[in-house]
Design a protein around this motif. Structure first.
Motif, short mmCIF file in Angstrom:
data_model
loop_
_atom_site.label_atom_id
_atom_site.label_comp_id
_atom_site.label_asym_id
_atom_site.label_seq_id
_atom_site.Cartn_x
_atom_site.Cartn_y
_atom_site.Cartn_z
N SER B 2 0.83 -1.20 0.00
CA SER B 2 0.00 0.00 0.00
C SER B 2 0.87 1.25 0.00
O SER B 2 2.03 1.22 0.38
N GLU B 3 0.28 2.33 -0.48
CA GLU B 3 1.01 3.60 -0.44
C GLU B 3 0.09 4.69 0.11
O GLU B 3 -1.14 4.54 0.10
N ILE B 4 0.71 5.73 0.61
CA ILE B 4 -0.08 6.80 1.21
C ILE B 4 -0.79 7.60 0.13
O ILE B 4 -0.22 7.94 -0.89
N ASP B 5 -2.06 7.83 0.35
CA ASP B 5 -2.85 8.61 -0.58
C ASP B 5 -2.35 10.06 -0.56
O ASP B 5 -2.46 10.74 0.47
N ASN B 8 -4.37 12.89 0.93
CA ASN B 8 -4.56 12.98 2.36
C ASN B 8 -3.31 13.44 3.11
O ASN B 8 -3.31 13.52 4.33
N THR B 9 -2.23 13.62 2.40
CA THR B 9 -0.97 13.86 3.11
C THR B 9 -0.69 15.33 3.40
O THR B 9 0.12 15.65 4.25
N ALA B 10 -1.35 16.23 2.67
CA ALA B 10 -1.08 17.65 2.89
C ALA B 10 -1.64 18.09 4.24
O ALA B 10 -2.82 17.95 4.50
#
Lengths: 301, 54
Positions: B2-5, B8-10
Motif C-alpha cells: 500500500s502507499e499513502i494517498d 490525504n498527506t497535505a
C-alpha cells in the motif's frame, strides 16, 4: 496495490483506542472473571492468575473494538453512542478492525501460553461469539439479540474457573447461566426507557418489535429462571449457607422488582420508575451475588 | 502493498504538530506497554520453571 485510507487527521489517539475497548463494560467482565477464578476449587499462582484476568480483559476489549468497528452506523444515530471514536470521526474503521483483531490474537495466545489452552479456547470462542454471532449475525436480525448477546458476557467466570482448574464442571456452568438469564431483564429494563434511541437505530430490540407489554412479561419470566439459577449452587450443596441466604434474599428482591415491571403499564419513559429501579438494582444484584460467592468460598472452603 | 494517498498527506503546520504529538504519545505508551510485557513474561517464565522443578 491499495491506497492507504488512513487520513493523517484521523490518527487515533491512545485515549480513543482505550475507549474502543468499552472500559466500563470491561469492569463487569473483570469482576465476574475474578469471581470465577476465586470461587474455583484449587489454587493458582498470583502471577498466572493476574495474567488470566489480563487476557480475559484484553479479549473483552478486543470484542468491544470489533463490535464498534461493525456497528459504526448504528452508533452514529444513537445519542448514547454517537460520541464514540468511530461515529465521531476521530478514528477510521480500518484502525478499529486491526486493533480488534490484533488484541484478540494476543489475548488468546497469552492465555494459552501462560495459563492453559482450555481457557484460551473458551476465550477465543467468546470473542468469536460476541463479534460474529452476536454483533454481525444476530443483533440486527432478531429481537432475541440481547438473550444471545448475554451468552457472550457470561463466559468470563467460566474462563476464570477453567484457568484455575483446567476443566469446566457444573458450577461454572451455573455461573454462566446466572449471567445469561440476568442479561435480558437487565437490558430490557434499560431498553424500555430508552426505547426511542433503539428504534431510531433500527435495532430490533424486544420493546420495539414485540411491544412494551410483552417485554415486561418476559422480564418477569426471566427473573424466575434467574432466581432458580442463582439459588442452584446452594441447593446442590456447592456453596455454604452464606451464599444461599444472600442468593435467596437478592433473588426475592429481583423477582419483586421484575414483577413490578411486569404489571406496569406506563408508556412515558420519564415515568418508568419500576424499570429504572430494576435496571439499577440489577447491577447491584450481580455484583452482590458474585461477591457473596467469593466470600462464601473464602470463609467456608 | 500500500502507499499513502497523496490527497490525504497535505497538512498545515498546526495539523502536523498535532499529528506528531499524537505519534509521540502513542510511542511512549507503546514503550511502557512493551516494558510491562517484558516484566510479565519474565515473571511467567520464572513461575512456570519453578512449578516444573517442584
Amino acid at each position: 496495490m491499495t491506497i492507504a485510507s488512513t487520513s493523517p487527521h484521523k490518527l487515533a489517539s491512545a485515549r480513543d483506542l482505550f475507549a474502543l475497548t468499552k472500559p466500563r463494560v470491561m469492569s463487569l467482565v473483570i469482576f465476574t472473571a475474578i469471581c470465577g477464578l476465586l470461587a474455583a476449587p484449587g489454587s493458582i499462582h498470583p502471577v498466572i492468575g493476574f495474567t488470566a484476568i489480563l487476557a480475559i480483559s484484553l479479549g473483552a476489549g478486543a470484542s468491544a473494538a470489533l463490535n464498534q468497528w461493525y456497528e459504526y452506523d448504528i452508533d452514529a444515530v444513537m445519542k448514547r453512542t454517537a460520541n464514540r471514536p468511530l461515529p465521531a470521526g476521530r478514528m477510521d474503521r480500518e484502525t478499529a478492525l486491526h486493533f480488534g483483531i490484533g488484541l484478540s490474537v494476543f489475548s488468546v495466545l497469552l492465555m494459552g501460553v501462560a495459563v492453559n489452552w482450555l481457557s484460551a479456547v473458551i476465550l477465543a470462542f467468546s470473542i468469536f461469539f460476541y463479534a460474529v454471532i452476536y454483533t454481525i449475525w444476530l443483533k440486527r436480525s432478531t429481537p432475541q439479540n440481547i438473550v444471545i448477546g448475554g451468552a457472550a458476557g457470561a463466559f468470563p467466570p467460566v474462563i476464570g474457573w477453567a484457568a484455575v482448574t483446567g476443566d469446566v464442571t457444573l458450577m461454572p456452568i451455573l455461573l454462566f447461566a446466572i449471567i445469561f438469564f440476568w442479561t435480558p431483564p437487565h437490558f430490557w429494563a434499560l431498553a424500555l426507557f430508552v426505547n426511542s434511541d433503539y428504534s431510531k437505530a433500527g435495532v430490533p430490540m424486544m420493546p420495539v418489535v414485540a411491544g412494551r407489554q410483552s417485554t415486561r412479561k418476559q422480564v418477569a419470566g426471566y427473573s424466575l429462571v434467574l432466581a432458580a439459577c442463582a439459588i442452584a449452587p446452594f441447593a446442590i450443596g456447592a456453596t455454604g449457607a452464606g451464599y444461599g441466604a444472600t442468593a435467596i434474599t437478592l433473588s426475592l428482591a429481583f423477582t419483586f422488582l421484575s414483577f413490578r415491571v411486569g404489571v406496569s403499564k406506563t408508556e412515558d419513559p420519564s415515568a418508568m420508575r419500576a424499570e429504572k429501579d430494576l435496571f439499577k438494582f440489577s447491577i447491584f444484584y450481580l455484583f452482590a451475588l458474585f461477591g457473596a460467592l467469593v466470600a462464601d468460598r473464602m470463609i467456608f472452603a | 502493498m500500500s502507499e499513502i494517498d497523496p490527497k490525504n498527506t497535505a497538512m498545515s503546520p498546526a495539523e502536523q504538530k498535532a499529528y506528531q504529538a499524537k505519534q509521540k504519545q502513542r510511542a511512549a505508551i507503546m514503550a511502557g506497554l512493551l516494558f510491562f510485557l517484558v516484566v510479565l513474561f519474565y515473571l511467567i517464565t520464572f513461575v512456570k520453571i519453578n512449578s516444573s522443578i517442584s
